[in-house]
Design an enzyme around this catalytic site. Structure first.
Site, short mmCIF file in Angstrom:
data_model
loop_
_atom_site.label_atom_id
_atom_site.label_comp_id
_atom_site.label_asym_id
_atom_site.label_seq_id
_atom_site.Cartn_x
_atom_site.Cartn_y
_atom_site.Cartn_z
CG HIS A 119 16.53 49.85 8.68
ND1 HIS A 119 17.29 48.88 9.28
CD2 HIS A 119 15.25 49.57 8.99
CE1 HIS A 119 16.49 48.04 9.93
NE2 HIS A 119 15.24 48.45 9.77
CE LYS A 135 30.84 45.17 5.17
NZ LYS A 135 30.10 45.50 6.35
NE ARG A 136 23.25 44.42 -2.41
CZ ARG A 136 22.06 44.72 -2.90
NH1 ARG A 136 20.97 44.35 -2.27
NH2 ARG A 136 21.92 45.39 -4.03
CE LYS A 153 26.52 47.87 2.98
NZ LYS A 153 26.46 47.42 4.39
CB THR A 162 23.69 42.63 11.37
OG1 THR A 162 23.42 42.52 9.96
CG2 THR A 162 22.62 43.46 12.04
CE LYS A 165 24.73 38.44 9.91
NZ LYS A 165 24.46 38.73 8.48
C1 PLP Z 1 24.41 39.84 7.79
C2 PLP Z 1 24.15 39.90 6.36
C3 PLP Z 1 24.15 41.13 5.70
C4 PLP Z 1 24.46 42.44 6.40
O1 PLP Z 1 25.84 42.65 6.36
P1 PLP Z 1 26.50 44.07 6.71
O2 PLP Z 1 27.96 43.78 6.73
O3 PLP Z 1 25.97 44.46 8.04
O4 PLP Z 1 26.11 45.00 5.63
C5 PLP Z 1 23.92 41.16 4.35
N1 PLP Z 1 23.68 40.03 3.66
C6 PLP Z 1 23.70 38.82 4.26
C7 PLP Z 1 23.45 37.61 3.44
C8 PLP Z 1 23.92 38.72 5.62
O5 PLP Z 1 23.92 37.51 6.20
#
Ligand code: PLP
Length: 831
Positions: free
Chosen positions: A381, A571-572, A577, A679, A683
């Protein structure tokens, strides 16, 4: 049995607390449930399982009664699924993951069982609003971010595709921390997701295993070795059913909880040492108390290695026990079990299976190694060096002396093979399971690679980079092992459940075939230029934005205009990022709006959310900066509604489900080459947002699917980033070449946004001038220009609508059903 659901004391209190206020206030208001068997069943559960009557029941009691009622149906399907798999002698998939970020389960289960309507009706007849009790279900936050959420999407898709599978992980008593902002600073609080009990789970006291640590390995006179452990705990299984789409199949998420073998030392207790009497229990419980709040940052603590071995050992023992029970001969394990390692966190499983095969099933090393390799697959990952797990050799040896021996033996075999294949000494150093540079360390990624027949990356670009960088020499040695499986998301949670408005609109336009095959969304493309459809599509988005605006008002007291562009980065928080790039561009935009108020600015609401690892100083400072910028910008009458900024606290799955359907613009702006897949990007696209992003991770494949004209790409490619780094990147030059950037950085550094502490961001800004590892400065102008392109496209609303409709139409491929099908065919051999 689920715990904590005994009759409650004082059930007739009527305190006026918000969370606990009875839903029906006066006896006269109590609705009568007549002729609704489902309502009767819920009521019956409320009385006999929860121990409350309708009058005294609080929202949490209704939630528990509803879950327990729905659960009955799930249990039937669960048992059928398990019986069928046994009867067929089917091969099972085992997904080992230290994280399962499953979020709430009620809405998911109801929707997948097709019972949402009936349960809502039954509850309504009892005076209870399903939407209200869904909202109080705690978020099972057993993960940090993308990796944990992927595991949750995979569990749902495995069940939806009718594949027999178990998820194995840890039942953290406190999962991911709850984030609070105190004066804009992140504060980490324990998440008490189990405080009301957990009606979804089943304790399996009969499925318990010893897990040992420490001690020594002694040879016996029969030539066998014996690991005399220094201490041992018991791992007990706690199962949660995972319901697939249309209730086709119910699989098991098996999470381990640690217990002391000897919970109370009576000798100590009798001597008056009450704390000492319970210390074993406390020590055991510590193992499964918290999830390490790290995401792409080093963990490195002994407790983490203990957690990894604890859950790996229990899972492998359980898998071996089940196989022997049903198939008799452990030799057939690879034909009947596929074990997937979600990152290196469970990599010690490779050595654990070897130990069981050699020490208990009396295999020779070579045969054990063959069985092991054919059973495991490993998913990588991250390529970030600081996130590649390795353990100091002395620690590994002290905690797992038998595994250390096996790692040496595996390494000897591996290096023999490498030498025989002509690897030179540099390659040997890179391939070795032991890092000999400096303090000796055990490399978990190399162990996972060596012990698996398949090693996969999570997006095409990431997989290519794996071959070129961390695994270059292993790849040369085993050129068929690395393969790609681009991540996906479950469209049930991330479209149907979180966005019912869009789902019905799509159904109206193209029928509901897309509910069973997400790629059928492509029929929507035919409506992309239809003005009437665009209107409806925009109206759905607006409704979602109105709902989010109300939520933001309630949550953080900020009023936003639902007609402004909702520009979202959630996101984190991590430097790679590049939330900082977004914030700095926001500052530059703010400056521009103030200097040129007469221009035709596109009103924007900039939303940020995300947690920072507790030890990650810069990430926490970035959160504070977002809040500081928000405070200044939001109060400035010169910008008014043209720009609003908010940092929404406590990002989790439930918050994502609220924000994503309301997003217009999706920020996916990582330094190219650093985000393995992402991911979140999928979404947003599936919910009708336009992406602004770099050619990183799965963004590359999203562009290929939606078309380059329906995504806004900017910045350097991964190759360009690598070349620039190699060629001696000079950020100072880049900053001097961009007056907009220079001014924004200077404003932040001089305390314009932090008058209470003018030096707060000096170091953070200085870091950009001095190194800028994440190449913010190099990409800034390209990013700012891309944002103005976004503005222009927004101003042509018909173009915007058609582009976002095309995004929805063409991202069906990013369903985790497709991803799981690929794993099932190429890696697990179960399709
Ligand atoms: C989808 C999701 C992530 C991943 O987000 P990225 O933008 O791909 O880093 C992290 N936390 C939650 C709660 C998510 O639903």
């Amino acid at each position: 049995m689920a715990r904590d659901f005994g009759p409650a004391a004082g059930t007739h209190q009527t305190g006026p607390t918000i969370r606990g206020a009875p839903l029906a206030t006066s006896p006269a208001a109590l609705p009568v449930a007549d002729a609704n068997p489902l309502a009767d069943a819920i009521l019956e559960t409320l009385v006999h399982r929860i121990g409350k009557d309708q009058r005294a029941a609080r929202p949490h009691d209704w939630l528990a009664a509803t879950i327990l009622t729905v659960r009955n149906d799930i249990i039937e399907k669960w048992m059928t699924s398990t019986r069928e798999a046994h009867a067929k002698g089917a091969k099972r998939v085992y997904y080992l993951s230290l994280e399962f970020l499953i979020g709430r389960l009620l809405r998911d289960a109801l929707a997948n069982l097709g019972q949402t309507h009936d349960i809502a009706g039954a509850l309504k007849s009892l005076g209870v609003d399903l939407a209200v009790i869904e909202e109080i279900e705690p978020d099972a936050a057993l993960g940090n971010g993308g990796l944990g959420r992927l595991a949750a999407c995979f569990m749902e898709s495995l069940a939806s595709l009718d594949l027999p599978a178990y998820g194995y992980g840890i039942r953290y008593v406190n999962g991911m921390f709850r984030q609070r902002l105190d004066d804009g600073f992140q504060v980490e609080l324990p998440e008490n997701w189990l405080q009301h009990g957990n009606p979804w789970e089943f304790e399996r006291r009969e499925s318990a295993y010893f897990v040992g640590f420490g001690g020594e390995v002694i040879g016996t006179d029969t030539g066998h070795v014996h690991w005399k452990v220094g201490e041992a705990v018991e791992a007990m299984a706690v199962d949660t059913p995972m319901v697939g789409w249309r209730g086709k199949r119910v699989n098991t998420l098996r999470l381990w909880t640690a217990r002391a073998l000897d919970p109370i030392r009576l000798d100590r207790f009798n001597e008056g040492d009450f704390t000492g009497a319970l210390s074993g229990q406390l020590r055991a419980e510590t193992l499964t108390r918290v999830l390490y709040p790290n995401d792409s940052t080093a963990a490195g603590q002994e407790l983490r290695l203990r957690q990894e071995y604890f859950f790996s050992s229990a899972s492998i023992q359980d898998i071996v026990r089940r196989h022997v029970q049903y198939f008799g001969d452990i030799r057939t394990l690879p034909d009947k079990a596929a074990i997937q390692l979600n990152d290196t966190h469970p990599a010690v499983s490779v050595a654990e299976l070897m130990r069981l095969l050699i020490d208990f099933h009396e295999f020779g090393f070579d045969e054990a190694w063959d069985i092991t390799k054919r059973t495991f697959g490993y998913t990588n990952h991250t390529l970030l060096p600081e996130a590649l797990e390795s353990w100091p050799l002395p620690l590994f040896e002290r905690l797992l002396p038998r595994h250390m021996q096996l790692v040496y033996a595996i390494n000897a075999k591996l290096l023999r093979e490498a030498r025989a294949a002509g690897s030179d000494e540099t390659a040997i150093k890179a391939i070795s399971l032991i890092d000999e540079g400096g303090e000796r360390r055990v490399r978990m990624a190399n162990l996972a690679f060596a012990g698996s027949h398949s090693v996969n990356g999570v997006a095409a670009l990431h997989t290519d980079l794996m071959k070129q960088t961390v695994f270059a020499d292993l790849h040369k040695l085993y050129p068929d092992r690395i393969n790609n499986k681009t991540n996906g998301i479950t469209p049930r949670r991330w479209l149907q459940q979180c966005n019912p408005g869009l789902t019905s609109l799509i159904r109206e336009a193209i029928g509901d075939a897309f509910c069973d095959d997400t790629e059928k969304l492509d029929a929507l493309a035919a409506h992309a230029d239809d003005a009437a459809f665009q209107q409806k599509f925009a109206a759905v988005k607006r409704d979602n934005k109105v709902a989010l605006a109300k939520h933001l008002k309630d949550l953080i007291g900020l009023r936003v205009d639902p007609d402004a562009m909702f520009d979202v980065q959630i996101k984190r928080i991590h430097e790679y990022k590049r939330q900082l790039l977004n914030i700095v561009e926001t500052v530059a935009l703010y400056d521009q709006i103030r200097s040129h108020p007469e221009r035709d600015w596109v009103p924007r609401v900039k939303l940020f959310a995300g947690k920072a690892a507790s030890s990650y100083h810069n990430a926490k400072l970035i959160i504070k900066l977002a809040g500081d910028v928000a405070r200044r910008v939001n109060a400035d009458p010169a910008v008014g509604d043209l720009l609003k900024v908010a940092f929404v606290p406590n990002y989790n799955v439930s918050l994502a489900e609220k924000i994503i359907p309301a997003a217009d613009l999706s920020e996916q702006i990582s330094t190219a080459g650093m985000e393995a897949s992402g991911t979140g990007n999928m979404k947003f696209a599936m919910n009708g947002a336009l992406t602004i992003g770099t050619l990183d991770g799965a963004n590359v494949e999203i562009r290929d699917h939606v078309g380059a004209e329906n995504i806004v790409i900017f910045g350097m490619t991964a190759d360009e980033v690598a070349a620039k780094r190699a060629g001696g990147y000079n950020p100072r030059e880049a900053i001097e070449a961009s007056p907009e950037l220079g001014q924004a950085l200077a404003a932040i550094a001089s305390g314009v946004f932090s008058p209470d502490d003018p030096d707060r961001y000096k170091g953070l800004m200085g870091g950009l001038y001095d190194g800028d590892w994440f190449m913010l400065a190099a990409d800034f102008d390209s990013y700012a220009a891309a944002q103005r392109t976004v503005d222009r496209r927004w101003s042509n609303r018909s173009d915007w609508n058609s582009a976002t409709i095309r995004n929805v139409a063409r991202v069906g491929w990013f369903s985790s059903d497709r991803t799981i099908r690929e794993y099932a065919k190429d890696i697990w051999g179960v399709l």
